[in-house]
Design a protein around this motif. Structure first.
Motif, PDB file in Angstrom:
ATOM      1  N   ARG A   1       9.935  -8.448  -8.664  1.00 22.19           N
ATOM      2  CA  ARG A   1       9.544  -9.401  -9.698  1.00 22.19           C
ATOM      3  C   ARG A   1       9.536  -8.707 -11.051  1.00 22.19           C
ATOM      4  O   ARG A   1       9.523  -7.478 -11.118  1.00 22.19           O
ATOM      5  N   ALA A   2       9.508  -9.492 -12.120  1.00 24.01           N
ATOM      6  CA  ALA A   2       9.340  -8.919 -13.462  1.00 24.01           C
ATOM      7  C   ALA A   2       8.015  -8.164 -13.465  1.00 24.01           C
ATOM      8  O   ALA A   2       7.026  -8.634 -12.897  1.00 24.01           O
ATOM      9  N   ASN A   3       7.995  -6.983 -14.026  1.00 24.66           N
ATOM     10  CA  ASN A   3       6.790  -6.131 -14.057  1.00 24.66           C
ATOM     11  C   ASN A   3       6.241  -5.870 -12.662  1.00 24.66           C
ATOM     12  O   ASN A   3       5.035  -5.923 -12.432  1.00 24.66           O
ATOM     13  N   GLU A   4       7.139  -5.599 -11.718  1.00 19.69           N
ATOM     14  CA  GLU A   4       6.755  -5.338 -10.321  1.00 19.69           C
ATOM     15  C   GLU A   4       5.663  -4.278 -10.242  1.00 19.69           C
ATOM     16  O   GLU A   4       5.757  -3.233 -10.878  1.00 19.69           O
ATOM     17  N   SER A   5       4.620  -4.582  -9.445  1.00 21.97           N
ATOM     18  CA  SER A   5       3.528  -3.621  -9.287  1.00 21.97           C
ATOM     19  C   SER A   5       3.514  -2.993  -7.893  1.00 21.97           C
ATOM     20  O   SER A   5       2.763  -2.064  -7.643  1.00 21.97           O
ATOM     21  N   GLY A   6       4.322  -3.535  -6.985  1.00 26.31           N
ATOM     22  CA  GLY A   6       4.432  -2.936  -5.667  1.00 26.31           C
ATOM     23  C   GLY A   6       3.677  -3.700  -4.602  1.00 26.31           C
ATOM     24  O   GLY A   6       3.042  -4.699  -4.890  1.00 26.31           O
ATOM     25  N   PRO A   7       3.748  -3.221  -3.397  1.00 24.90           N
ATOM     26  CA  PRO A   7       4.467  -2.026  -2.984  1.00 24.90           C
ATOM     27  C   PRO A   7       5.979  -2.229  -3.065  1.00 24.90           C
ATOM     28  O   PRO A   7       6.498  -3.261  -2.629  1.00 24.90           O
ATOM     29  N   ALA A   8       6.640  -1.263  -3.671  1.00 23.42           N
ATOM     30  CA  ALA A   8       8.084  -1.327  -3.851  1.00 23.42           C
ATOM     31  C   ALA A   8       8.639   0.077  -4.036  1.00 23.42           C
ATOM     32  O   ALA A   8       7.922   0.998  -4.450  1.00 23.42           O
TER      33      ALA A   8
ATOM     34  N   VAL B   1       8.787  -3.761  -0.450  1.00 23.96           N
ATOM     35  CA  VAL B   1       8.543  -3.484   0.964  1.00 23.96           C
ATOM     36  C   VAL B   1       7.262  -4.209   1.372  1.00 23.96           C
ATOM     37  O   VAL B   1       6.441  -4.551   0.521  1.00 23.96           O
ATOM     38  N   PRO B   2       7.073  -4.463   2.674  1.00 27.64           N
ATOM     39  CA  PRO B   2       5.920  -5.250   3.120  1.00 27.64           C
ATOM     40  C   PRO B   2       4.563  -4.635   2.811  1.00 27.64           C
ATOM     41  O   PRO B   2       3.575  -5.348   2.667  1.00 27.64           O
ATOM     42  N   GLY B   3       4.499  -3.306   2.733  1.00 19.31           N
ATOM     43  CA  GLY B   3       3.226  -2.639   2.466  1.00 19.31           C
ATOM     44  C   GLY B   3       3.447  -1.150   2.418  1.00 19.31           C
ATOM     45  O   GLY B   3       4.565  -0.659   2.644  1.00 19.31           O
ATOM     46  N   PRO B   4       2.393  -0.398   2.108  1.00 20.69           N
ATOM     47  CA  PRO B   4       2.535   1.060   2.122  1.00 20.69           C
ATOM     48  C   PRO B   4       2.951   1.525   3.515  1.00 20.69           C
ATOM     49  O   PRO B   4       2.584   0.914   4.515  1.00 20.69           O
TER      50      PRO B   4
ATOM     51  N   GLY C   1       1.808   1.069  -4.802  1.00 15.11           N
ATOM     52  CA  GLY C   1       2.413   0.623  -6.061  1.00 15.11           C
ATOM     53  C   GLY C   1       3.912   0.842  -6.023  1.00 15.11           C
ATOM     54  O   GLY C   1       4.554   0.657  -5.003  1.00 15.11           O
ATOM     55  N   LEU C   2       4.471   1.273  -7.161  1.00 13.70           N
ATOM     56  CA  LEU C   2       5.888   1.626  -7.227  1.00 13.70           C
ATOM     57  C   LEU C   2       6.062   3.071  -6.790  1.00 13.70           C
ATOM     58  O   LEU C   2       5.369   3.954  -7.288  1.00 13.70           O
ATOM     59  N   THR C   3       6.957   3.312  -5.867  1.00 18.69           N
ATOM     60  CA  THR C   3       7.267   4.666  -5.404  1.00 18.69           C
ATOM     61  C   THR C   3       8.681   4.988  -5.861  1.00 18.69           C
ATOM     62  O   THR C   3       9.630   4.332  -5.430  1.00 18.69           O
TER      63      THR C   3
END
Length: 175
Positions: free
Chosen positions: A32-39, A99-102, A151-153
């Motif tokens: 998404r715009a301004n993705e916060s994760g988990p991603a 991703v679905p989660g950490p 968050g973002l990795t």
């Protein structure tokens, strides 16, 4: 010989498999715009050229599911994510995938130079999470995996291309 395609279609419907399309896994993967994760934010380095598409896929981090058919994974309720974009005209080539989660995920990247949506040994390039040294077969899922945080990795994947008859690796020495 019409019976075989009809049998295959009936089998797909009766087993709950979704017919494979290039769109499988994309909706869930889209950041998404301004993705916060988990991603995962993946920097792709060592591209041979700027032709074709980049396809990043995320799998469960086990050998049985790594690089498994996408519709089988989805039908079994397992993780599968796909992001596919044209190769950018200039650096950086960075892809974001939710991703679905950490947790730990096996990751592959295809540089589909000819745009045919499948790996061609003599044409295309590949890269994997954690940048394992490649032989002639696929790496183990654990060697090709990345641990995603909440968050973002951010990770970097080095692309590999065929070099000679029996060699596959980066175009330049690994840093």
């Amino acid at each position: 010989m019409i019976a075989l395609p009809l049998l295959s279609s009936a089998l797909l419907l009766s087993t709950g498999f979704i017919p494979s399309t290039p769109e499988l896994g994309k909706a869930e993967a889209r950041c998404r715009a301004n993705e916060s994760g988990p991603a995962l934010l993946i920097d792709i380095v060592g591209l041979k050229d700027r032709k074709g598409n980049l396809k990043l896929e995320v799998y469960p981090a086990n050998d049985a599911d790594f690089l498994q058919d996408d519709n089988i994974l989805i039908a079994q309720g397992k993780v599968f994510r796909r992001v596919e974009v044209p190769v950018p005209a200039s650096d950086p080539a960075t892809l974001c995938v939710r991703v679905p989660g950490p947790g730990r995920y096996a990751v592959s990247v295809l540089h589909d130079r000819d745009g045919n949506r499948k790996f061609g040994l003599s044409v295309d390039g590949v890269g994997f999470g954690s940048n394992p040294k490649l032989g002639l077969g696929k790496p183990k899922a654990l060697a090709a995996s990345i641990v995603a945080g909440s968050g973002l990795t951010r990770e970097r994947i080095i692309m590999n291309y065929r070099r000679g008859l029996m060699s596959f690796g980066p175009l330049t020495a690994r840093p």
